[in-house]
Design a protein around this motif. Sequence first.
Motif, PDB file in Angstrom:
ATOM      1  N   ASP A  16      -3.851   1.490   2.940  1.00 48.78           N
ATOM      2  CA  ASP A  16      -5.116   2.151   3.257  1.00 48.78           C
ATOM      3  C   ASP A  16      -4.959   3.655   3.430  1.00 48.78           C
ATOM      4  N   GLU A 268     -13.164  -6.771   0.385  1.00 49.21           N
ATOM      5  CA  GLU A 268     -13.072  -5.549   1.188  1.00 49.21           C
ATOM      6  C   GLU A 268     -13.495  -5.764   2.638  1.00 49.21           C
ATOM      7  N   THR A 272     -10.923  -5.099   5.596  1.00 51.18           N
ATOM      8  CA  THR A 272     -11.180  -3.993   6.527  1.00 51.18           C
ATOM      9  C   THR A 272     -11.136  -4.465   7.970  1.00 51.18           C
TER      10      THR A 272
END
Length: 521
Positions: A16, A268, A272
């Motif tokens: 990330d 995602e 996340t």
Amino acid sequence: MTGKVWLVGAGPGHPDLITWAGLQALLQADVVVYDRLIPLQLLSLCRPDAELVYVGKGGYGGPGPMSQDAINALLVNKAREGKRVVRLKGGDPFVFGRGGEEAEALAAAGLDYAVIPGVTSAIAVPAYAGIPVTHRGISSSVAIVTGHESPEKDEPSVNWGRLANAADTIVVLMGAKTLPQIARELMEHGMSPLTPAAVIYMGTTAQQRTISTTLGDIAQRVAEAQIGPPSVLVVGKVVGLRPRLAWAEKLPLFGLRVVVTRARHQAEALSTLLAWEGAEPWVLPVIEVETLPCPEGLGEAFQRLKEGGYSWTVFTSANAVNVFFHHLADRGLDARALAGVKVAAVGPGTSQALASKGIKADLIPPVFTVEGLARALVASLRPGEFVLWPSAQEANPFLAQALSEVGAQVDRIVIYKVRVPENIPPELLEVLRRGEVDAVTFTSGSTVRHLAQLLGPDVHVLEKVVIACIGPATARAVLEVIGRKPQVIASQHTVAGLVEALKAYWTSTRGGDDHGRADDR
């Protein structure tokens, strides 16, 4: 046409932490030339037809290692072939990354290139260990030095005598093998053996470990812990802030490597949430959605919608919403086609997908399962009412059966199917086979079946990991396909509920054993 080379910093280790510009360059690259320690999660994002060339030492990939001259020549040749080339380097390409040498070679060849800076491990790794390299009242200067100089040099260029008194904080990269010598040099040139010092191994990743002690003891402590490269040494009073500022190792899922099996376009959200809780998500998309071009009965269903013939339209997944509206658009229609009909959604994710199309769900069941949706609809339906259910080919027929039993007329239209993707990075499957992950998440029965299919005879590796399921239907698929019960079943059948359930399990069951992965004394 001549191509172009982007010298891209991949960041300190956590996928990330690549920059947005770096990610965009990676996504469009024809050729990616990469080193050891580049996260596999980043490589999996490359175009399926991109050429990946490994040039690092050890690790994974092609024949590597490759000499710097050979790497320079490779970049030049690929650019001359008209390719868009990304040279992907750990940290920042211009901080002990030899990016300057590669830029010189490209400039000398008259080729177009760009530099996309990366987050350097010299700052990010200490930050993940709770050590700011500068701090008001403690450190107003920092020196970043290499602990591994070129063997071609006649004599070392790092003047440890000056360095010992030149900066409040010293950060040494690539110094694992020379740590005893570095500590000795600093102390011989006047630095107190009691100066706080820390070594952080594999910083920013799930394997992060931190040793914090004094300069006089650091070499012995690191040797006892058997910590090697890649690691970062930090020397200075700022290390003393770590007991108060350490944060990453306190996150509830710190150190947990979690496989996310959702389709890439849906992964995602879960990834996340996992990352926010300290986990290291590994996206292994084992399903992809295939829109059926001419679904049987869809034309008649749209005509009945137009004529007001349906009382309810029911959606049991966000994918069903997206594909349904794709078919609407193909026929020149939009959300107005659902005017006058009530809309039901199986849960918040499906409801959000509808909201993105301008539709507010009239019904969301209190329990976000097909069974819960059926119970809620049965209470709202009258015998003889028509229900449109756009579904996946693999959908459980329970919903149609339950509604039909109370007299509803259900038109189930199969508008898409899920399949195993054609281009799954084999390296990610190998990580799973080698037992290098801690948990696997499943959000549907299809994800269970497809991962088992991909693993083939190696499906037994799933017996050694924590299995976390979004709900009871998925848990039943785990039992049927893998032959074991999952340890985690979310009580709230959403990706947020799945993460909360995994947090509760990890904290209570595993947290006391390995949680924190630090060696401070």
